[in-house]
Design an enzyme around this catalytic site. Structure first.
Site, PDB file in Angstrom:
ATOM      1  CG  ASP A  18      35.469  -2.294  -3.877  1.00 44.87           C
ATOM      2  OD1 ASP A  18      36.278  -3.241  -3.873  1.00 44.87           O
ATOM      3  OD2 ASP A  18      35.764  -1.146  -3.504  1.00 44.87           O
ATOM      4  CD  GLU A  73      36.367  -6.519  -1.339  1.00 48.24           C
ATOM      5  OE1 GLU A  73      37.588  -6.755  -1.318  1.00 48.24           O
ATOM      6  OE2 GLU A  73      35.896  -5.398  -1.638  1.00 48.24           O
TER       7      GLU A  73
END
Length: 548
Positions: free
Chosen positions: A206, A265
């Protein structure tokens, strides 16, 4: 045909993202759980995917849908136990499905034991050094250290009882970690080993571009910060030194046989910056969101595809293709709206903000285009990430009352596309009837609209013309046809029609326009799609099998 049973399975994988709280509820409490995933293993196997990616399932106060993690090495009791997790991994592995889990390293929950210790320990403590604490400004320190704004809106600083302030890039309940602290770095290596030892095959990282920071004094103003280039030396974003962290992670990944995979990401500004995350010495693969942000437009799609394949070749990685995920308006809806300044994805957000007016959404057109775009993606070299519910052709759910919403961005008014995130996180419909359409024995944690009944799994599974049937056929054929990591463009004489050939002769033809296209040679070898009489209808994609 690509061998999906190697250590490099991820290069051409079809990965299905599960948002656990909204996938399947086994105990009837309204929240999806790990046993619910186990109960739907056969469904996942029949779909034909290579792996699942689980959004966070860790203990969490749910200030941000589970991305506020209170314990990185456990399962939220509302979702199950570690034993349940192990059973899920075994069940998926038995069906040849690999498991990728979300790691959230930029911040913890404010309920994490480290942060609670930091609050109790006070100024100058080792516990506070794991996070980013600063003194305030003004005569009595009552003003935040800077005028920086959180992604979710409001100040990026929060004052604690003794007067110090901590930094949070996201929700106030998500204090940022200090990645200059050796203890932080060591603890995440332990976490990676913990899940790898339990059989996890890979990790989705993330906001991988946000970990390391340079907060040396004097701190810049918001205007100064916004004006700084993101060239590797920005104080907060995409710093070159973040790859020192990922080099350590890569050593852990490579210590396993087969090596564990990772995908970043990383919202960065140039292909060159993204390539650093996709290198073999860093995470190995990085999401590209270019098609997710593009209109349904052949010229844009071709440019994006060509650019990303070139990037993948330069890094030695494979590219990723994605149209929907847990953070954006579903692509069936985006494609049914008029583009806003050339950005269909932004138009989806505006539509949700307006309450989802029915007269602005052409559902039939949106779904037809979604089918065409998905078939194009599944025909490309590289890996494809699918988001739960897109295989049912689900549209965004806009009709959620303010008091039923959960997204922190909705309440804080941030600039993130999060105002629409609840609408793509509504629990899946499995049956045409029932209080939660088969999601669980009772209700669901987000309201499901009545029109979900016609898109339920049991309905679509019985309909050979449904979106689910299309996905199953496409994913099955993809496994047979997928080969190599290149393509050859075939000129069509029309800007709105794309055609390419894979190394084994497999062809993909996508008509983005409204007028039919004459397929010419290969029309008799169509294996998926609809093209009666050798003519490819508008807003349709077909696959043509290699010559025998």
């Amino acid at each position: 045909m690509t061998d999906h049973n190697t250590g490099e399975w991820w290069r051409q994988a079809a990965v299905y993202q599960i948002y656990p709280r909204s996938f399947a509820d086994a105990n009837g409490d309204g929240v999806g759980d790990i046993p619910g995933i186990v109960s739907r293993t056969e469904y996942l196997a029949e779909l034909g995917i290579d792996a699942v990616w689980l959004s966070p399932f860790y203990p969490s106060a749910l200030a941000d849908g589970g991305y506020d993690v209170a314990d990185y090495r456990n399962v939220d009791p509302r979702l199950g136990t570690l034993d349940d997790f192990d059973r899920m991994v075994d069940a998926l592995h038995t069906h040849g499905i690999r498991v990728v889990v979300d790691i959230v390293p930029n911040h913890t929950s404010d309920q994490h034991e480290w942060f609670q210790e930091a609050l109790a320990a006070g100024r100058g403590s080792a516990a506070r050094d794991r996070y980013i604490f600063r003194e305030g400004t003004g005569p009595d320190g009552s003003l935040p250290p800077t005028d920086w704004v959180s992604v979710f809106g409001g100040s990026a600083w929060e004052r604690v009882a003794d007067g110090q302030w901590y930094f949070h890039n996201f929700a106030v309940e998500q204090p940022d970690l200090n990645w200059s602290n050796p203890e932080v770095r060591a603890d995440f290596l332990t976490t990676l080993r913990f899940w790898s030892d339990r059989g996890v095959d890979g990790f989705r990282i993330d906001v991988a571009h946000m970990l390391t920071k340079d907060l040396s004094e004097p701190l810049p103003s918001r205007a100064e910060l916004d004006a700084m280039p993101q060239d590797g030396a920005h104080p907060l974003l995409d710093r070159d030194d973040v790859h020192e962290v990922y080099a350590e992670w890569r050593k852990v990944f490579n210590s396993y046989d087969p090596p564990r995979t990772a995908v970043a990401e990383a919202w960065v500004t140039t292909p060159e910056r993204r390539a650093k995350y996709a290198s073999a010495t860093s995470l190995g693969q990085a999401f590209n969101f270019d098609l997710l942000e593009a209109d349904f437009d052949a010229v844009s799609f071709r440019r994006i595809i060509a650019d990303n394949l070139a990037q993948a070749q330069a890094t030695g990685s494979s590219t990723t293709w994605v149209l929907s995920n847990h953070d954006v308006t579903r692509h069936a809806t985006r494609y049914g709206l008029a583009p806003l300044n050339g950005r269909a994805e932004k138009q989806g957000v505006e539509w949700v903000r307006a309450g989802g007016p029915a007269d602005q959404l052409d559902r039939e057109t949106g779904l037809r285009r979604a089918h065409a775009a998905t078939m194009l993606l599944l025909g490309l070299p590289g890996s494809t990430y699918l988001y739960q519910g897109e295989e049912l052709g689900l549209h965004e759910v806009a009709e959620i009352a303010d008091d039923e919403r959960q997204d922190p961005a909705f309440f804080r008014g941030g600039e993130v596309d999060g105002l629409g995130r609840d609408g793509c996180r509504v629990p899946l419909p499995w049956t045409a009837e029932g209080e939660s359409f088969g999601f669980g024995a009772g209700g669901a944690h987000l309201p499901q609209p009545a029109w979900f009944a016609s898109s339920a799994v049991e309905v679509e599974a019985a309909d050979p013309s449904s979106t689910l049937s299309l996905y199953r056929r496409a994913l099955g054929l993809r496994r047979e046809l997928q080969t190599g990591e290149t393509l050859e463009w075939i000129e069509t004489g029309r800007d709105d029609v794309l055609r390419f050939r894979r190394p084994n002769g497999w062809e993909v033809v996508a008509n983005f326009g409204r007028d039919p296209f004459d397929l010419g040679s290969g029309a008799d070898r169509i294996v998926l799609g609809s093209a009666p009489g050798g003519r490819l209808p508008g807003e349709t994609t077909v696959w043509i099998a290699p010559e025998a």
